[in-house]
Design an enzyme around this catalytic site. Structure first.
Site, PDB file in Angstrom:
ATOM      1  N   ALA A 129       0.167  -2.103   6.694  1.00  0.00           N
ATOM      2  CA  ALA A 129       0.781  -2.022   8.023  1.00  0.00           C
ATOM      3  C   ALA A 129       0.181  -2.864   9.121  1.00  0.00           C
ATOM      4  CB  ALA A 129       0.625  -0.459   8.322  1.00  0.00           C
TER       5      ALA A 129
ATOM      6  N   PHE B  63      11.984   1.403  13.042  1.00  0.00           N
ATOM      7  CA  PHE B  63      10.576   1.733  12.934  1.00  0.00           C
ATOM      8  C   PHE B  63      10.548   2.615  11.799  1.00  0.00           C
ATOM      9  CE2 PHE B  63       6.533   3.783  14.048  1.00  0.00           C
ATOM     10  CZ  PHE B  63       5.564   2.834  13.900  1.00  0.00           C
TER      11      PHE B  63
ATOM     12  N   VAL C 101       1.122   4.969   6.164  1.00  0.00           N
ATOM     13  CA  VAL C 101      -0.212   5.138   6.347  1.00  0.00           C
ATOM     14  C   VAL C 101      -0.833   6.315   6.136  1.00  0.00           C
ATOM     15  CG1 VAL C 101      -2.464   4.470   7.683  1.00  0.00           C
ATOM     16  CG2 VAL C 101       0.007   3.121   7.844  1.00  0.00           C
TER      17      VAL C 101
ATOM     18  N   PHE D 229       0.869  -1.335  -0.111  1.00  0.00           N
ATOM     19  CA  PHE D 229      -0.208   0.106   0.091  1.00  0.00           C
ATOM     20  C   PHE D 229       0.972   1.212   0.156  1.00  0.00           C
ATOM     21  CE2 PHE D 229      -3.338  -2.654   2.153  1.00  0.00           C
ATOM     22  CZ  PHE D 229      -3.969  -3.008   1.055  1.00  0.00           C
TER      23      PHE D 229
ATOM     24  N   GLY E  71     -10.761   9.288   5.577  1.00  0.00           N
ATOM     25  CA  GLY E  71     -11.851  10.329   6.097  1.00  0.00           C
ATOM     26  C   GLY E  71     -12.656   9.407   7.240  1.00  0.00           C
ATOM     27  N   THR E  72     -12.159   8.050   7.621  1.00  0.00           N
ATOM     28  CA  THR E  72     -12.661   7.233   8.762  1.00  0.00           C
ATOM     29  C   THR E  72     -11.625   6.893   9.631  1.00  0.00           C
ATOM     30  OG1 THR E  72     -12.019   5.128   7.609  1.00  0.00           O
ATOM     31  CG2 THR E  72     -13.973   6.264   6.718  1.00  0.00           C
TER      32      THR E  72
ATOM     33  N   HIS F 268     -10.081   4.373  10.491  1.00  0.00           N
ATOM     34  CA  HIS F 268      -9.590   3.113  10.034  1.00  0.00           C
ATOM     35  C   HIS F 268      -8.126   3.360  10.153  1.00  0.00           C
ATOM     36  CE1 HIS F 268      -7.346   0.761   6.840  1.00  0.00           C
ATOM     37  NE2 HIS F 268      -8.046  -0.261   7.556  1.00  0.00           N
TER      38      HIS F 268
END
Length: 156
Positions: free
Chosen positions: A59, A116, A84, A25, A88-89, A91
């Protein structure tokens, strides 16, 4: 007055075996993190033959994969790289929190240094800035932290 003993890690990657966990992603960002990190490690003596690249979806899968790699005993350190970007949520909040906690848990459970390099950004512009633009390359910073921690752990 007595002398304080100081333990510090040298930035020397010669002879190390490293696993890189990178998300698919947002790969246009993650690939820049990976490129910067690998370039840094190679310039500090890491033989690219000693690098195992593990590509995962996102992730949320990072903790499981980092835990499995750490438990294998095959590596001196792990580099966790991903991005990441807030939508809009809620999540974003759940994924970032659980990924961070899980990676830390894998590191602590197996005494395995994990660099990290998971970007958690509000927008694409922030991610680009942290992947080799205005804010430097966080993949490089994660690689340096992992390398230094490996060398510190060897002395403890």
């Amino acid at each position: 007055m007595s002398t304080v003993k100081t333990i510090a890690g040298q930035l020397d990657a010669k002879g190390l075996k490293v696993a890189v966990v990178a998300t698919r992603f947002n790969d246009f960002i993650v690939d820049r993190l990976v490129g910067g990190a690998l370039d840094y490690l190679e310039r500090h003596g890491l033989d690219m033959e000693n690098v195992t690249m593990v590509r995962i979806p996102g992730a949320f899968e990072m903790p499981l994969v980092c835990q499995k790699l750490a438990a294998s005993g095959k590596y001196d350190g792990i580099l966790a790289l991903g991005a990441v970007i807030r939508g809009g949520t809620p999540h974003f909040d759940y994924v970032c929190a659980e990924a961070s906690k899980g990676i830390a848990q894998a590191m602590l459970q197996h005494s395995m240094p994990v660099g990290f390099g998971l970007l958690t950004c509000d927008n694409i512009e922030q991610a680009i800035e942290r992947a080799g633009s205005k804010a430097g390359n966080k993949g490089v910073e994660a690689a340096a932290a992992m390398l230094e921690t490996i060398r510190v752990m060897e002395q403890l």
